[in-house]
Write a protein that holds these residues in place. Structure first.
Motif, PDB file in Angstrom:
ATOM      1  N   MET A 197       0.844  -1.200   0.000  1.00 38.87           N
ATOM      2  CA  MET A 197       0.000   0.000   0.000  1.00 38.87           C
ATOM      3  C   MET A 197       0.883   1.255   0.000  1.00 38.87           C
ATOM      4  O   MET A 197       1.861   1.338   0.724  1.00 38.87           O
ATOM      5  N   ALA A 198       0.522   2.215  -0.841  1.00 36.22           N
ATOM      6  CA  ALA A 198       1.321   3.437  -0.958  1.00 36.22           C
ATOM      7  C   ALA A 198       1.240   4.246   0.334  1.00 36.22           C
ATOM      8  O   ALA A 198       0.201   4.323   0.990  1.00 36.22           O
ATOM      9  N   GLU A 199       2.358   4.843   0.702  1.00 37.54           N
ATOM     10  CA  GLU A 199       2.434   5.664   1.906  1.00 37.54           C
ATOM     11  C   GLU A 199       1.643   6.955   1.717  1.00 37.54           C
ATOM     12  O   GLU A 199       1.646   7.550   0.646  1.00 37.54           O
ATOM     13  N   GLU A 200       0.952   7.371   2.780  1.00 35.68           N
ATOM     14  CA  GLU A 200       0.199   8.621   2.718  1.00 35.68           C
ATOM     15  C   GLU A 200       1.145   9.810   2.648  1.00 35.68           C
ATOM     16  O   GLU A 200       2.174   9.844   3.331  1.00 35.68           O
ATOM     17  N   ALA A 201       0.807  10.766   1.813  1.00 35.57           N
ATOM     18  CA  ALA A 201       1.673  11.941   1.623  1.00 35.57           C
ATOM     19  C   ALA A 201       1.688  12.799   2.884  1.00 35.57           C
ATOM     20  O   ALA A 201       0.686  12.906   3.605  1.00 35.57           O
ATOM     21  N   PRO A 202       2.808  13.458   3.168  1.00 39.76           N
ATOM     22  CA  PRO A 202       2.863  14.425   4.272  1.00 39.76           C
ATOM     23  C   PRO A 202       1.903  15.594   4.019  1.00 39.76           C
ATOM     24  O   PRO A 202       1.420  15.784   2.893  1.00 39.76           O
ATOM     25  N   GLU A 203       1.654  16.362   5.052  1.00 35.32           N
ATOM     26  CA  GLU A 203       0.759  17.517   4.915  1.00 35.32           C
ATOM     27  C   GLU A 203       1.262  18.482   3.845  1.00 35.32           C
ATOM     28  O   GLU A 203       0.476  19.043   3.075  1.00 35.32           O
ATOM     29  N   ARG A 240       4.007   9.097  -5.340  1.00 38.41           N
ATOM     30  CA  ARG A 240       4.671   8.079  -4.536  1.00 38.41           C
ATOM     31  C   ARG A 240       6.015   8.590  -4.010  1.00 38.41           C
ATOM     32  O   ARG A 240       6.653   9.437  -4.627  1.00 38.41           O
ATOM     33  N   LYS A 241       6.398   8.019  -2.890  1.00 37.76           N
ATOM     34  CA  LYS A 241       7.708   8.315  -2.316  1.00 37.76           C
ATOM     35  C   LYS A 241       8.767   7.478  -3.018  1.00 37.76           C
ATOM     36  O   LYS A 241       8.570   6.277  -3.249  1.00 37.76           O
ATOM     37  N   VAL A 242       9.866   8.110  -3.368  1.00 37.49           N
ATOM     38  CA  VAL A 242      10.969   7.407  -4.027  1.00 37.49           C
ATOM     39  C   VAL A 242      11.719   6.570  -2.990  1.00 37.49           C
ATOM     40  O   VAL A 242      11.908   6.977  -1.850  1.00 37.49           O
ATOM     41  N   GLU A 243      12.128   5.360  -3.403  1.00 39.40           N
ATOM     42  CA  GLU A 243      12.959   4.508  -2.554  1.00 39.40           C
ATOM     43  C   GLU A 243      14.353   4.442  -3.153  1.00 39.40           C
ATOM     44  O   GLU A 243      14.540   4.603  -4.363  1.00 39.40           O
ATOM     45  N   TYR A 244      15.331   4.164  -2.281  1.00 39.65           N
ATOM     46  CA  TYR A 244      16.723   4.305  -2.693  1.00 39.65           C
ATOM     47  C   TYR A 244      17.532   3.040  -2.440  1.00 39.65           C
ATOM     48  O   TYR A 244      17.326   2.339  -1.438  1.00 39.65           O
ATOM     49  N   GLY A 245      18.447   2.767  -3.365  1.00 39.08           N
ATOM     50  CA  GLY A 245      19.422   1.701  -3.172  1.00 39.08           C
ATOM     51  C   GLY A 245      18.998   0.369  -3.760  1.00 39.08           C
ATOM     52  O   GLY A 245      17.822   0.107  -4.008  1.00 39.08           O
ATOM     53  N   GLU A 246      19.985  -0.492  -3.963  1.00 36.43           N
ATOM     54  CA  GLU A 246      19.760  -1.783  -4.605  1.00 36.43           C
ATOM     55  C   GLU A 246      18.927  -2.724  -3.742  1.00 36.43           C
ATOM     56  O   GLU A 246      18.145  -3.516  -4.261  1.00 36.43           O
ATOM     57  N   ALA A 278      22.849   7.257  -3.503  1.00 35.78           N
ATOM     58  CA  ALA A 278      23.478   8.579  -3.409  1.00 35.78           C
ATOM     59  C   ALA A 278      22.459   9.713  -3.350  1.00 35.78           C
ATOM     60  O   ALA A 278      22.771  10.810  -2.878  1.00 35.78           O
ATOM     61  N   PHE A 279      21.227   9.465  -3.813  1.00 35.63           N
ATOM     62  CA  PHE A 279      20.193  10.502  -3.831  1.00 35.63           C
ATOM     63  C   PHE A 279      19.288  10.458  -2.592  1.00 35.63           C
ATOM     64  O   PHE A 279      18.323  11.227  -2.508  1.00 35.63           O
ATOM     65  N   LYS A 280      19.581   9.581  -1.636  1.00 34.68           N
ATOM     66  CA  LYS A 280      18.677   9.332  -0.506  1.00 34.68           C
ATOM     67  C   LYS A 280      18.360  10.585   0.309  1.00 34.68           C
ATOM     68  O   LYS A 280      17.240  10.757   0.791  1.00 34.68           O
ATOM     69  N   GLU A 281      19.342  11.473   0.461  1.00 39.35           N
ATOM     70  CA  GLU A 281      19.147  12.656   1.311  1.00 39.35           C
ATOM     71  C   GLU A 281      18.058  13.592   0.770  1.00 39.35           C
ATOM     72  O   GLU A 281      17.558  14.454   1.495  1.00 39.35           O
ATOM     73  N   GLU A 282      17.660  13.416  -0.486  1.00 36.37           N
ATOM     74  CA  GLU A 282      16.625  14.288  -1.058  1.00 36.37           C
ATOM     75  C   GLU A 282      15.234  14.015  -0.489  1.00 36.37           C
ATOM     76  O   GLU A 282      14.364  14.877  -0.538  1.00 36.37           O
ATOM     77  N   GLU A 283      15.013  12.780   0.023  1.00 39.17           N
ATOM     78  CA  GLU A 283      13.695  12.393   0.556  1.00 39.17           C
ATOM     79  C   GLU A 283      12.590  12.789  -0.427  1.00 39.17           C
ATOM     80  O   GLU A 283      11.639  13.501  -0.102  1.00 39.17           O
ATOM     81  N   GLU A 284      12.718  12.280  -1.617  1.00 46.51           N
ATOM     82  CA  GLU A 284      11.898  12.731  -2.743  1.00 46.51           C
ATOM     83  C   GLU A 284      10.553  12.008  -2.848  1.00 46.51           C
ATOM     84  O   GLU A 284      10.439  10.818  -2.569  1.00 46.51           O
ATOM     85  N   TRP A 285       9.559  12.768  -3.275  1.00 48.80           N
ATOM     86  CA  TRP A 285       8.272  12.249  -3.729  1.00 48.80           C
ATOM     87  C   TRP A 285       8.082  12.680  -5.175  1.00 48.80           C
ATOM     88  O   TRP A 285       8.616  13.715  -5.586  1.00 48.80           O
ATOM     89  N   ARG A 286       7.302  11.913  -5.920  1.00 43.18           N
ATOM     90  CA  ARG A 286       7.037  12.268  -7.307  1.00 43.18           C
ATOM     91  C   ARG A 286       5.550  12.210  -7.623  1.00 43.18           C
ATOM     92  O   ARG A 286       4.869  11.232  -7.288  1.00 43.18           O
ATOM     93  N   LEU A 287       5.084  13.275  -8.269  1.00 41.84           N
ATOM     94  CA  LEU A 287       3.773  13.268  -8.895  1.00 41.84           C
ATOM     95  C   LEU A 287       4.036  12.995 -10.365  1.00 41.84           C
ATOM     96  O   LEU A 287       4.742  13.777 -11.025  1.00 41.84           O
TER      97      LEU A 287
END
Length: 304
Positions: free
Chosen positions: A1-7, A141-147, A193-202
């Protein structure tokens, strides 16, 4: 299940981009294959192929049709990487407000602006119902990082599709299901390497391979409604950038006040809080200087 977006989710951008978003009441979802990560999409499809080869080595006791279906899945995934069969347009956000790394990387080295978008509105866009026939998926969705995260998701997807018996007639459909499931995940995984961005994508995802997407025709995208009519897909176009053409899909808000709750002024920006407030008032996005429905905040980063 997709994580709920922050406020609130934050988009870092240049002053020019901020001006255009506010003035036009719209955002652009841009082709992520032209982003700063050279392995967008490719990272996930490479890992898919590696996992298929590790997990499904042909053996004498395996069903011939199953072996062939696995090989076909691998061939299709290799074509996605090599032939640009998968297209994804996205706008990127971060959970981090007023973050120095983001200012440096995405907001003109701190001279730009960070716009806080309401998570609930972004979720409404992503949950606009069944996408048109020529669009495979619309997502937030929230981006996940690493192999490790990438491999775990691939294993789960492949297991759910291949680890049960079926007759020969079902194999081609299972291959198609596997490919579609895996490519939907491709824009959601990046290198560690991109983990610190804590990225979400529309994002909006589509396929250009004819056997998988025979109705692909984004030229007909204009005027499609989303989020109960609060957002409209206005056009599909191109902009010259970095020695190439970058495609984008424009989403126009009927009322941008419903989508934005914060504007943070970059640490190197020449803007004052009053400048931004008066600009927003001129566009009808604030009623007056006492209106705090969109908070205007100078950055606290001591970066000059």
């Amino acid at each position: 299940m997709a994580e709920e977006a922050p406020e609130t989710l934050y988009h870092y951008c240049s002053l020019d981009t901020f001006y255009n978003i506010m003035k036009n009441r719209s955002i652009w979802l841009s082709d992520i294959s032209k982003s700063n990560d050279a392995e967008e999409i490719v990272f996930m499809t490479k890992k898919c192929r590696e996992e298929i080869k590790k997990r499904f080595r042909p053996s004498a006791d395996e069903d011939a049709e199953k072996i062939e279906s696995i090989k076909k899945t691998d061939r299709l995934l290799s074509q996605f990487s090599e032939n640009d069969y998968l297209k994804c347009w996205a706008m990127c956000f971060s959970e981090k407000a007023d973050d120095l790394g983001q200012w440096r990387g995405y907001a003109d080295d701190g001279r730009g602006v960070c716009i806080g978008f309401k998570g609930a509105m972004l979720e409404r866009i992503a949950e606009s119902g069944e996408p048109p026939a020529d669009i495979t998926d619309v997502f937030l969705r929230k981006v996940e990082y690493g192999e490790r995260a990438c491999s775990a998701s691939i294993k789960s997807t492949l297991s759910s599709i291949f680890e049960w018996s079926c007759d020969q007639k079902e194999m081609s459909q299972k291959v198609r299901d596997a490919v579609l499931s895996l490519v939907r995940l491709a824009p959601l995984y990046k290198k560690l390497a991109f983990k610190e961005e804590e990225e979400w994508r529309l994002g909006i995802l589509t396929l250009t391979e004819k056997s998988l997407a025979p109705t692909f025709a984004l030229r007909n995208i204009e005027h499609r409604k989303m989020a109960g009519g609060a957002v409209t897909m206005k056009n599909y176009g191109f902009t010259p950038k970095n020695n190439t053409l970058v495609s984008h899909i424009e989403l126009v808000f009927s009322n941008l006040r419903d989508a934005i709750d914060t504007v943070i002024i970059g640490p190197k920006s020449g803007l004052s809080k009053l400048d931004v407030q008066l600009f927003l008032i001129s566009l009808g996005l604030l009623d007056d200087l006492e209106d705090t429905s969109i908070a205007v905040i100078p950055s606290e980063a001591s970066y000059r």
